[in-house]
Design a protein around this motif. Sequence first.
Motif, PDB file in Angstrom:
ATOM      1  N   GLU A  48      13.053   3.436 -47.573  1.00 17.96           N
ATOM      2  CA  GLU A  48      13.284   4.474 -48.410  1.00 17.96           C
ATOM      3  C   GLU A  48      11.967   5.446 -48.277  1.00 17.96           C
ATOM      4  N   GLU A  50       9.827   8.696 -49.212  1.00 20.23           N
ATOM      5  CA  GLU A  50       8.887   9.169 -50.617  1.00 20.23           C
ATOM      6  C   GLU A  50       9.855   9.894 -51.460  1.00 20.23           C
ATOM      7  N   SER A  51      11.035  10.912 -50.919  1.00 19.08           N
ATOM      8  CA  SER A  51      11.653  11.598 -51.609  1.00 19.08           C
ATOM      9  C   SER A  51      12.797  10.659 -52.451  1.00 19.08           C
ATOM     10  N   GLY A  52      13.019   9.351 -51.919  1.00 17.10           N
ATOM     11  CA  GLY A  52      13.934   8.613 -52.611  1.00 17.10           C
ATOM     12  C   GLY A  52      15.113   8.304 -51.723  1.00 17.10           C
ATOM     13  N   GLU A  53      15.326   9.216 -50.784  1.00 20.07           N
ATOM     14  CA  GLU A  53      16.252   9.056 -49.796  1.00 20.07           C
ATOM     15  C   GLU A  53      16.156   7.949 -48.796  1.00 20.07           C
ATOM     16  N   LYS A  54      17.279   7.399 -48.184  1.00 23.75           N
ATOM     17  CA  LYS A  54      17.118   6.208 -47.081  1.00 23.75           C
ATOM     18  C   LYS A  54      17.045   6.988 -45.846  1.00 23.75           C
ATOM     19  N   LYS A 566      17.344   0.431 -60.950  1.00 25.80           N
ATOM     20  CA  LYS A 566      17.408   1.931 -60.345  1.00 25.80           C
ATOM     21  C   LYS A 566      18.595   2.644 -60.516  1.00 25.80           C
ATOM     22  N   ASP A 570      19.493   5.907 -62.590  1.00 29.41           N
ATOM     23  CA  ASP A 570      20.202   7.008 -62.046  1.00 29.41           C
ATOM     24  C   ASP A 570      21.389   7.441 -62.524  1.00 29.41           C
TER      25      ASP A 570
END
Length: 595
Positions: A48, A50-54, A566, A570
Amino acid sequence: MDRASAEAVSRAAIAAGAQPVVIKVTSTVSSRASAAGLMTYLGTREVEKESGEKGTVDIAIYDQDGIAISSREDRAAALAEWTADFREAYAVNAAATFSMMLVDDVDDAALHDALNAAFSSKPFLYSRHPDGKVSVYAVTDLPAKKIAGALKVREKGEGPARAVENAEANFVRRLADAGVSAEVHILGASVSEKSGRYFLEKFLRTEKVITTSEGDSVKFGSSVKEKADVIWRAWSSHIRTVEPRNAFHIIFSARAGTDPEAMTRAVRDFLSEQVAGHRWTTAHHAETGHVHVHAMISARDDVGKALRLTKPELYEWRERFAAKAREHGIAMVATRRSDVAATRPYSQAQAGAYERGRQDHRYLKTSALTNRVERKRAGVVDRASLTNGNLALVSKWRATASALKRAGAEPSVIAAAGRFAAAAGGKDMPAVGRRELSGPLQQQKETAMPLSLEQFDARVLRANKSMDRLEMTAGSSAERQAIEVMRKEISALFAEQRCDIERQQVRSVTETVGNGGRPPAPRTTEARAEGRAVPPAADPAIAAQQQAIAAGRAARAAREQAGAAKEVQDEHRQQVLRQAEQKRLRDNDRDGAER
């Protein structure tokens, strides 16, 4: 030692707290595509950002020479060396070339019908010549390897080719039954996709006027190779093939807390001795709870000898790997699943169904599947395996306890072996031993958990059916959207409640494990005051085994709880954004009306 003595030593080591060897052959590699997919899986991990994307990152994997393969380019280069020795898939039924000589005059329609009758539902191409000869290239039900071998024997004149002669006679009879008399000769048979395509292209180049089994003429608007590709793709569903085993995917597992470097060294040293001459790579995936070392091993060595992985060979692997692991400081022995009363394992598909049911409670899953996965993860003792008289576990564990006494082992180790023997005895086991070896999930139901997971899932199912009926009564899209929002909120609440139940289970398991597998015992002073015997001290060996299981389960529950939280956050964020967007649209409409 003989095999019986070796098994007794393994059982004694388990009683002393050693861990069993776990080696799993998870899949086989048959093609270049599957090899590339497996090597990518070994050499990449999902993270994962830092932007939250995988995203995925490359990790180093090592080949049999200890050379690191740490990038996509390195994997491609290594894969090219691996696949150079891969065997192609071979056909079960042959695509064969025939030469037929008609005895009588036959019109085109009668010939076409007779050929369809002779080859049944299989596709074919044929070309008719003025001299009465008919060339045919067809998919047949003939055994490919047998026919190809017989053709070679007949071509070299080394003996009778009975298989080919019988096949030719069979086609003569089929044509005669359809009203056409002809002599039939088989000229060639393909045993692989490569040879099948070769004979097809040769037939297309040699023959001038070609007709298909449907009665259509073959038009050569494109190149012969492109035309052959189109025809072969249409024929492929009629050709049964066998995928060869070109490589194996094997996983070596150890308990959580095992030194991963020592485990990796043990695996590499073991493979260097056990599969010498084979290509292999290893990779350690560190993000899992247990220690997993993956290995990709070529199925044939440098002289073409195949690697056998039947049950006897795998048992020898487990014994030899246990010895190698002990050399690297890992207390590990080769045991049978029945010796430690391990519950039935679950498959990857069953684990996927269980996880889908946890993520979406509307997904219907059976209680048997849920119990199987949860009992295995919780380390519940399998009573059926213990009480199976064919295994004779009672006498084996009693003999192990006697051998430990003679060897002067620790009293706790001797007691652990005695409790395994008592558990194998079923109804004759003492009450204290029965409590000590009872399943953690059963203790949770009797003590701290007011609502079981099965009962909770039944309630969720009833609630979802009610929501479905409510959604069917909705008369507009706005009402259906409101019901969907309500459903998501209820699902989030259900997820939180399920996490609470699982946390209660984890705490109950931890408390039980910390007390040696028994429910919390009364205080000594209280026991003496009531005139009851003081329960014996917890067995550290059994407690150590169960603590590792409980720790892994607790870590998994924590990860699942974090993921559920999470998802709720979201969803809440998306709901706030939707409400803000709706408010903006309403404000714009109001401003327009005022203007």
